[in-house]
Design a protein around this motif. Sequence first.
Motif, PDB file in Angstrom:
ATOM      1  N   ILE A   1      66.158 -60.820  32.932  1.00  0.00           N
ATOM      2  CA  ILE A   1      66.385 -60.967  31.498  1.00  0.00           C
ATOM      3  C   ILE A   1      65.122 -60.766  30.668  1.00  0.00           C
ATOM      4  O   ILE A   1      65.165 -60.900  29.449  1.00  0.00           O
ATOM      5  CB  ILE A   1      66.969 -62.362  31.178  1.00  0.00           C
ATOM      6  CG1 ILE A   1      65.947 -63.456  31.463  1.00  0.00           C
ATOM      7  CG2 ILE A   1      68.252 -62.615  31.945  1.00  0.00           C
ATOM      8  CD1 ILE A   1      66.350 -64.818  30.935  1.00  0.00           C
TER       9      ILE A   1
ATOM     10  N   THR B   1      61.926 -59.128  28.609  1.00  0.00           N
ATOM     11  CA  THR B   1      61.692 -57.957  27.767  1.00  0.00           C
ATOM     12  C   THR B   1      60.688 -57.056  28.480  1.00  0.00           C
ATOM     13  O   THR B   1      59.574 -57.502  28.768  1.00  0.00           O
ATOM     14  CB  THR B   1      61.127 -58.375  26.398  1.00  0.00           C
ATOM     15  OG1 THR B   1      62.044 -59.261  25.753  1.00  0.00           O
ATOM     16  CG2 THR B   1      60.887 -57.152  25.518  1.00  0.00           C
TER      17      THR B   1
ATOM     18  N   ILE C   1      59.051 -63.251  28.811  1.00  0.00           N
ATOM     19  CA  ILE C   1      60.279 -64.025  28.679  1.00  0.00           C
ATOM     20  C   ILE C   1      59.994 -65.231  27.811  1.00  0.00           C
ATOM     21  O   ILE C   1      58.890 -65.800  27.849  1.00  0.00           O
ATOM     22  CB  ILE C   1      60.820 -64.460  30.066  1.00  0.00           C
ATOM     23  CG1 ILE C   1      62.176 -65.141  29.929  1.00  0.00           C
ATOM     24  CG2 ILE C   1      59.830 -65.352  30.791  1.00  0.00           C
ATOM     25  CD1 ILE C   1      62.843 -65.429  31.264  1.00  0.00           C
TER      26      ILE C   1
ATOM     27  N   ASP D   1      65.265 -66.771  25.414  1.00  0.00           N
ATOM     28  CA  ASP D   1      65.967 -65.903  26.366  1.00  0.00           C
ATOM     29  C   ASP D   1      66.738 -66.731  27.388  1.00  0.00           C
ATOM     30  O   ASP D   1      67.885 -66.403  27.740  1.00  0.00           O
ATOM     31  CB  ASP D   1      64.972 -64.994  27.090  1.00  0.00           C
ATOM     32  CG  ASP D   1      64.282 -64.016  26.162  1.00  0.00           C
ATOM     33  OD1 ASP D   1      64.898 -63.629  25.157  1.00  0.00           O
ATOM     34  OD2 ASP D   1      63.117 -63.658  26.438  1.00  0.00           O
TER      35      ASP D   1
ATOM     36  N   GLU E   1      72.233 -58.642  29.830  1.00  0.00           N
ATOM     37  CA  GLU E   1      72.501 -58.717  28.399  1.00  0.00           C
ATOM     38  C   GLU E   1      73.652 -57.795  28.010  1.00  0.00           C
ATOM     39  O   GLU E   1      74.508 -58.156  27.188  1.00  0.00           O
ATOM     40  CB  GLU E   1      71.249 -58.355  27.605  1.00  0.00           C
ATOM     41  CG  GLU E   1      71.440 -58.430  26.090  1.00  0.00           C
ATOM     42  CD  GLU E   1      70.210 -58.041  25.317  1.00  0.00           C
ATOM     43  OE1 GLU E   1      70.307 -57.894  24.075  1.00  0.00           O
ATOM     44  OE2 GLU E   1      69.138 -57.862  25.943  1.00  0.00           O
TER      45      GLU E   1
END
Length: 387
Positions: free
Chosen positions: A177, A179, A285, A289, A327
């Motif tokens: 998860i 970025t 993260i 998140d 996501e």
Amino acid sequence: MRLNKYRLIHLVKSGHLGAKMAHTLLKKPDRLIGLILLGNNFINIFASSIATILALRLYGESGIAIAAGLLTFIILIFSEVAPKTWAASHPERLAFFASIIYTPLLKLLYPLVWVINTLSNLLLRMVGIHVQHDTDTHLHHDELRTVVTEAGNLIPDEHKGMLLGILDLQQATVEDIMTPINDIHGVDLDDDIDDIKKQLLNASYSNLPVFSTNMDSIQGFLRTKDILQLANSGDFSHQQLLDIKQPPYFIPNNTSLYKQLINFQQNKQRFAFVVNEYGSILGLITLQDLLEEVIGEFTTDFSDSSPDIQKKADGSILVSGNITIRELNRSMGWKLPTNGPKTLNGLIIEYLESIPEQGTSLKLYKHSVEIVLTEDNAVKLAKFQSS
């Protein structure tokens, strides 16, 4: 035997007398079954004997067949099918009442039940079957998911999503998860101080990474509230930024989401950089998140609010190649595999086993996809057709 064991445990803790007795009886199911079958077979055989005697006296030997047929019908309907069907539909009403009778009856007939069970268990052991009373009844992860999803109206849909999110925290890692590094917006200390000031004052993030030249040389991160105080003081320089920056917090890429949630709490952190086994930065993260994995997105209309997913008027959907599979699944309600590549770009490349050119169309796990933009050896934008 049809009692819901979890509801039974709840009633036991609530002090329900019938539930306590039923729970005690179910701890030794062989004794309970022995008691029930002892009484059941005794009554059936006794009734058969009485019926045979009456038939002989009334009709002679020809009456035995009539008595056998009539008794079979009566026992089958009134003693077996009808009552057991009702009991299966209303297990608590019968079980709690019956346990009040079975408990003292089991104590009274215990010697006889013990002999029956001992002989039965001995026979089972002779054929290689070992009876275990205290079997492991704990639910595993997938079984818990099934309990939640099959709960029906007992659990509201929004609560189901949260419960499933909590269950999945242990299965997913921060890499699922995070970025990616290519999407991280940060402050390059090599830039002109005026450009940095303008960037910081217009930033839409509460924390911004600080680096020199490239993201691999992370210096830490800046908090928006500290930046505003510094900007209002009029003393704004590279050194001042270094003085107020927070030290970076690094975490391994294989850390589970559950573990990282605990780590955030223990370390009083909300922002972490994800690194691989070589120490290279893969992404970042945040606590948000992690929370979104449990409670869902903080925004509900992804077509207006998410830069990674944009719904078009013709029903097609433009999706950024850097979006994580988790996501995308959560936003669209899809079931793309999450046990391989972490991003849509990685999933497409793995599926095709090559880097696709712009305009390439494919069927990605039942979804029609067209590659809209390919850049720097990666899929930057893909269009999903409405199904």
